[in-house]
Design a protein around this motif. Sequence first.
Motif, mmCIF file in Angstrom:
data_model
loop_
_atom_site.group_PDB
_atom_site.id
_atom_site.type_symbol
_atom_site.label_atom_id
_atom_site.label_comp_id
_atom_site.label_asym_id
_atom_site.label_seq_id
_atom_site.Cartn_x
_atom_site.Cartn_y
_atom_site.Cartn_z
ATOM 1 N N GLN A 1 -3.236 6.695 8.190
ATOM 2 C CA GLN A 1 -4.336 6.447 7.260
ATOM 3 C C GLN A 1 -4.193 5.091 6.592
ATOM 4 O O GLN A 1 -5.166 4.375 6.371
ATOM 5 C CB GLN A 1 -4.376 7.546 6.196
ATOM 6 C CG GLN A 1 -4.954 8.840 6.722
ATOM 7 C CD GLN A 1 -4.785 9.974 5.716
ATOM 8 O OE1 GLN A 1 -3.723 10.131 5.132
ATOM 9 N NE2 GLN A 1 -5.825 10.752 5.540
ATOM 10 N N LYS B 1 -9.731 -1.704 8.003
ATOM 11 C CA LYS B 1 -11.095 -1.731 7.486
ATOM 12 C C LYS B 1 -11.256 -2.850 6.459
ATOM 13 O O LYS B 1 -12.208 -3.629 6.514
ATOM 14 C CB LYS B 1 -11.392 -0.399 6.763
ATOM 15 C CG LYS B 1 -11.972 0.668 7.622
ATOM 16 C CD LYS B 1 -13.433 0.913 7.278
ATOM 17 C CE LYS B 1 -14.241 1.362 8.480
ATOM 18 N NZ LYS B 1 -13.611 2.386 9.323
ATOM 19 N N PHE C 1 1.432 10.294 -0.367
ATOM 20 C CA PHE C 1 0.168 11.018 -0.428
ATOM 21 C C PHE C 1 -0.845 10.621 0.624
ATOM 22 O O PHE C 1 -1.898 11.211 0.734
ATOM 23 C CB PHE C 1 -0.440 10.898 -1.841
ATOM 24 C CG PHE C 1 0.419 11.554 -2.883
ATOM 25 C CD1 PHE C 1 1.305 10.811 -3.636
ATOM 26 C CD2 PHE C 1 0.384 12.924 -3.068
ATOM 27 C CE1 PHE C 1 2.140 11.420 -4.569
ATOM 28 C CE2 PHE C 1 1.203 13.548 -3.999
ATOM 29 C CZ PHE C 1 2.084 12.789 -4.745
ATOM 30 N N ILE C 2 -0.555 9.532 1.363
ATOM 31 C CA ILE C 2 -1.388 9.308 2.554
ATOM 32 C C ILE C 2 -0.464 8.940 3.717
ATOM 33 O O ILE C 2 0.610 8.376 3.517
ATOM 34 C CB ILE C 2 -2.511 8.254 2.344
ATOM 35 C CG1 ILE C 2 -1.978 6.823 2.312
ATOM 36 C CG2 ILE C 2 -3.279 8.507 1.078
ATOM 37 C CD1 ILE C 2 -3.103 5.819 2.138
ATOM 38 N N LEU D 1 0.837 -1.199 0.000
ATOM 39 C CA LEU D 1 0.000 0.000 0.000
ATOM 40 C C LEU D 1 0.878 1.257 0.000
ATOM 41 O O LEU D 1 0.564 2.248 -0.655
ATOM 42 C CB LEU D 1 -0.925 -0.024 1.225
ATOM 43 C CG LEU D 1 -2.059 1.014 1.215
ATOM 44 C CD1 LEU D 1 -2.884 0.924 -0.054
ATOM 45 C CD2 LEU D 1 -2.945 0.824 2.440
ATOM 46 N N HIS D 2 1.978 1.187 0.725
ATOM 47 C CA HIS D 2 2.907 2.311 0.765
ATOM 48 C C HIS D 2 3.495 2.579 -0.616
ATOM 49 O O HIS D 2 3.585 3.723 -1.070
ATOM 50 C CB HIS D 2 4.026 2.009 1.775
ATOM 51 C CG HIS D 2 4.970 3.152 1.967
ATOM 52 N ND1 HIS D 2 4.647 4.284 2.678
ATOM 53 C CD2 HIS D 2 6.214 3.344 1.507
ATOM 54 C CE1 HIS D 2 5.674 5.112 2.669
ATOM 55 N NE2 HIS D 2 6.646 4.573 1.964
ATOM 56 N N GLN E 1 -5.380 2.504 8.914
ATOM 57 C CA GLN E 1 -6.835 2.580 8.993
ATOM 58 C C GLN E 1 -7.483 1.834 7.824
ATOM 59 O O GLN E 1 -8.391 1.016 8.010
ATOM 60 C CB GLN E 1 -7.257 4.047 8.888
ATOM 61 C CG GLN E 1 -7.686 4.676 10.197
ATOM 62 C CD GLN E 1 -8.194 6.082 9.949
ATOM 63 O OE1 GLN E 1 -7.534 6.863 9.270
ATOM 64 N NE2 GLN E 1 -9.352 6.379 10.453
ATOM 65 N N VAL E 2 -6.988 2.156 6.633
ATOM 66 C CA VAL E 2 -7.535 1.546 5.422
ATOM 67 C C VAL E 2 -7.416 0.035 5.497
ATOM 68 O O VAL E 2 -8.372 -0.708 5.241
ATOM 69 C CB VAL E 2 -6.800 2.075 4.173
ATOM 70 C CG1 VAL E 2 -7.113 1.237 2.954
ATOM 71 C CG2 VAL E 2 -7.155 3.522 3.907
#
Lengths: 175, 340
Positions: A132, A139, A127-128, A120-121, A135-136
Amino acid sequence: MGNTSSMLTQYDIEEVQQHCNNAFSQQEIVSLYERFCQLDRNGGGFVSGEEFLSVPEFAVNPLSQRLLRMLDGLNFKEFVAFLSAFSPRATVQQKIEFIFKVYDSDGNGKVTVNDMLDVLHDLTGQFISEQQREQVLTKVLEEAGYNKESLLVMSDFVKILGSSGLKMEVEVPVD
Amino acid sequence: MGGPGFEHEEVYLGADKALRSQLASNEDNTAVHLTSRIHSHGVLSRIPRNRGTGMCICFLSGVVVWYFGWIIFLSCFIPVHFLLKGNDNLRKKMERALVELICSFFVASWTGVVKYHGPRPSMRPKQVFVANHTSMIDFIILEQMTAFAVIMQKHPGWVGLLQSTILESVGCIWFNRSEAKDREIVTRKLREHSQGADNNPLLIFPEGTCVNNQYSVMFKKGAFELGCTVCPIAIKYNKIFVDAFWNSRKQSFTMHLLQLMTSWAVVCDVWYLEPQNLRPGETPIEFAERIRDIISVRAGLKKVPWDGYLKYSRPSPKHRERKQQSFAESVLRGLELEEK
């Protein structure tokens, strides 16, 4: 420049075709060989990381470093086998296997939460924030029925991704 | 001029018919006879079976043509340039014709077989010509037909000398890639030149660099913002004879020319395409893309959305960042929706 210094024999092509489980037709393998030779500038028999990065579309891909780790030092037969997940004849299972390998950077057959955070990084860059990202991921895992300690294996990936339409295809130009 | 040349006519009549019918409209008939005669050398030298001998013959005849051409050119150009200093109009006309002539010699020295299609460019103000770029020889091939003014990078060595003396006579604009402010100066010069009625038509290579003649890279918009009609020219080399792509980092121009001279022939097609104007509501960038389409279709080139300079360097990290940004945004949007 641009001359294929060595031609593939019929026997070679059949061997490559077998190795990739007929993912590509013989004509496509000839085209791929041409391209492989073009990329292999120093004629070492394999395409190095630097040579792959000379393809602009590859260099701007956020996952390029991960892919390079999988691509580095492959000879032509292995190269075609690598690409077989992108063939229009590849099954969804094969495509998911490929994605799994991208996530599983240490190759132990298990994808941890940290592996997923890393991917994900790569995909989102600066940009996040780290928070976050977590968190993503929390979820997403919750929705799929997993938690932070879960170790995902191949079958989990198939379960999660199996139903979505994966558009992962490469068009091999045939003269 | 006609005598000895026509002995070989039977030998090359078949292959040369297309070339000669194209050149028949050329007002300068000397060029036709000279090119025809030299072409027969190329045909005769195909007979030896030994490739090495063939290469030598090609090369030697190329060198002979080269020197011969230079002698004729300089013996005409120097007196014209100095003696006709007062009579500018006549001097310009003669220098133009001489430049076209020396270019014909260059082309002949590589046994160039060029097929021109389409109406020959006319000299009109407010008109620029754009073409795809493969090598410095593009310019020479086009110049042999019409004396264009061109915008180029100043090169070192003997090429630079040629540029400053002879090309000045047809009107050339120099740029320097390394200078930052250079772009504005050059844009201004381009505009001035294209507005002038007396100047030779401008030839611009909007790709900005040599490309391998199978793809076309993004055009730079400079040529399309001058408020002029743009006439596209498409050039396609036949790879069977020689790969005309000049990799200026790998080869000096001299080596490149030598390589061309030792190959059998440089065969190419040149198409002069229909002049285009900026359509109402069209931006210069869209205009540039439209012309790139026209040229790529005609010359059978694949369009690539990249800047030509990527052949030397990696794409800047901002391309990757843009992708990361758009993915990050969609992820965050998903997160927000969840939280609601």
